[in-house]
Write an enzyme that holds these catalytic residues in place. Structure first.
Site, short mmCIF file in Angstrom:
data_model
loop_
_atom_site.label_atom_id
_atom_site.label_comp_id
_atom_site.label_asym_id
_atom_site.label_seq_id
_atom_site.Cartn_x
_atom_site.Cartn_y
_atom_site.Cartn_z
N TYR A 69 0.86 -1.19 0.00
CA TYR A 69 0.00 0.00 0.00
C TYR A 69 0.89 1.23 0.00
O TYR A 69 1.86 1.32 0.76
CB TYR A 69 -0.91 0.02 1.23
CG TYR A 69 -1.79 1.25 1.27
CD1 TYR A 69 -3.06 1.23 0.69
CD2 TYR A 69 -1.34 2.44 1.84
CE1 TYR A 69 -3.85 2.37 0.69
CE2 TYR A 69 -2.13 3.59 1.84
CZ TYR A 69 -3.38 3.54 1.26
OH TYR A 69 -4.15 4.67 1.24
N GLU A 113 -3.19 7.57 -4.47
CA GLU A 113 -3.03 6.27 -3.81
C GLU A 113 -2.73 5.16 -4.81
O GLU A 113 -3.35 5.09 -5.87
CB GLU A 113 -4.33 5.93 -3.06
CG GLU A 113 -4.30 4.61 -2.32
CD GLU A 113 -5.68 4.23 -1.80
OE1 GLU A 113 -5.97 4.48 -0.62
OE2 GLU A 113 -6.48 3.67 -2.58
#
Ligand code: GDP
Ligand code: MN
Length: 377
Positions: free
Chosen positions: A101, A189
């Site tokens: 992530y 992201e």
């Protein structure tokens, strides 16, 4: 404004972040054709502006062009969290070794951008954040200095990224910082950023949110807005410069100022009611804006009463009242209207509204109680 995965990844790519080869389409036939062009395994990915597509069955691997067509047909027929899938991205599939992530977002606590990373990326990142927050690494970025290379390297170390990947990771981090900064994003992201079996780092998924208030200086980004998925009322509100968010309750709210709007919603809740929307008409709202706001609120069939909570500062209350009356005349609402006006010329404003048979109140508590009672019939 949210961007689709394919839009976000195209931007990432311009900043040197590696992404899979692929293209977006609205038809299954073209999905097949793209799969043929790419050769080998592909992944068919629904393009909807919500997270968790994978878990909802909106991301599927296809072994050949025929299966790509079949899965595209299936995914293009889906609804994910209430949103119909109108586009699919067909990407070259990657063989995954690890999912990371990686994101940059606004950190309100430190009032700085923050870089967030985790070795436990992928579809369960929310669970990781809730249950094992120690697996998530965060570093603030000084907005004046920008992201420093040593910070990117510190993150790489903290998520136990093997040394071989540090250089590429740092390049991706610097690229993501440039994306975030140059697009006025509130979120950039990558989840997952993967290490592939052939030892490459690649952004498999992308998500971006752009600050609406900065869109005026990014016409190219503003054009990317996909209104297919916005509630019609929200599109209409945007035209009039109103901040509007539809909610599930039955008390329509028309308020000037975002803070006052939040407070009004809280107080409605406190007295057992449920707001149907958040709406900030902004300062100096004239009759036209008030009428537009009223039309937008009343298109929601759930609305059983409307609460106006207006603070007359720059705009005088009697002016606001006149605006409301013009709007009433135009919209002819059939539900009870409760108005709380305070500030300059409040009494005069209230008198105008009382003469027009509107329910008035002096305090917010009183107004909220009356609106809750009115909504109950
Ligand atoms: P999201 O569920 O909306 O976040 O969609 P993602 O694009 O992140 O995909 C969800 C999951 O599908 C990823 O975390 C991967 O595990 C898997 N996935 C996506 N693309 C590929 C791919 O090219 N190859 C493989 N093997 N898995 C993939
Ligand atoms: Mn994802």
């Amino acid at each position: 404004m949210k961007l689709h995965e394919y839009q976000s990844k195209n931007i990432f790519s311009k900043y040197g972040i590696p992404i899979p080869k692929g293209r977006v389409t609205t038809t299954a036939q073209e999905a097949k054709q793209i799969a043929e062009e790419l050769g080998g395994l592909v992944v068919i990915k629904s393009q909807v502006l919500v997270g968790g597509r994978g878990k909802a069955g909106g991301v599927k691997l296809a072994k050949d062009p025929n299966e790509a067509e079949q899965l595209a047909t299936q995914i293009l027929g889906m609804e994910i969290k209430g949103l119909p899938v109108r586009k699919v991205l067909v990407d070259e599939a990657s063989a995954i070794d690890q999912e990371i992530y990686f994101a940059i977002t606004d950190d309100r606590a430190s009032k700085k951008p923050i870089m967030i990373a985790s070795a436990a990326g992928g579809v369960d990142i929310e669970e990781v954040a809730a249950k094992t927050p120690e697996k998530i690494v965060k570093v603030n970025i000084d907005p004046l200095l920008g992201l420093r290379e040593y910070q990117a390297r510190d993150i790489a170390v903290a998520i136990d990224l093997p040394r071989d990947y540090w250089r590429d990771f740092t390049k991706i981090a610097m690229g993501l910082w440039e994306v975030y900064k140059n697009t006025d994003a509130s979120l950039a992201e990558i989840n997952p950023l993967v290490i592939t079996k052939d030892k490459k780092l690649i952004a498999l998924d992308g998500k971006m949110m752009i600050d609406d208030n900065a869109l005026f200086r990014h016409p190219d980004l503003a054009e990317m807005r996909d209104t297919d998925e916005d509630a019609p009322a929200e599109i209409e509100a945007r035209k009039y410069g109103l901040s509007f968010i539809k909610l599930d309750g039955n008390i329509g709210c028309m308020v000037n100022g975002a803070g006052l709007a939040m407070t009004s919603m809280d107080v409605i809740k406190l007295f057992g009611g449920d707001p149907a929307n958040f709406l900030d008409v902004g300062g100096g709202a004239g009759a036209e804006k008030v009428a537009a706001a009223m039309r937008i609120i009343l298109t929601d069939p759930n609305v059983k009463a409307v609460l106006f909570n207006i603070f007359g500062g720059i705009t005088r209350c009697d002016e606001v009242a006149k605006g409301i009356l013009v709007a009433m005349d135009e919209v002819k609402p059939k539900v009870p209207m409760v108005v709380r006006l305070v500030g300059t010329n409040a009494e005069e404003g209230r008198r105008l509204l009382e003469n027009a048979n509107m329910i008035t109140a002096e305090t917010l508590a009183d107004a909220a109680k009356k609106a809750v009672a009115a909504a109950k019939g």
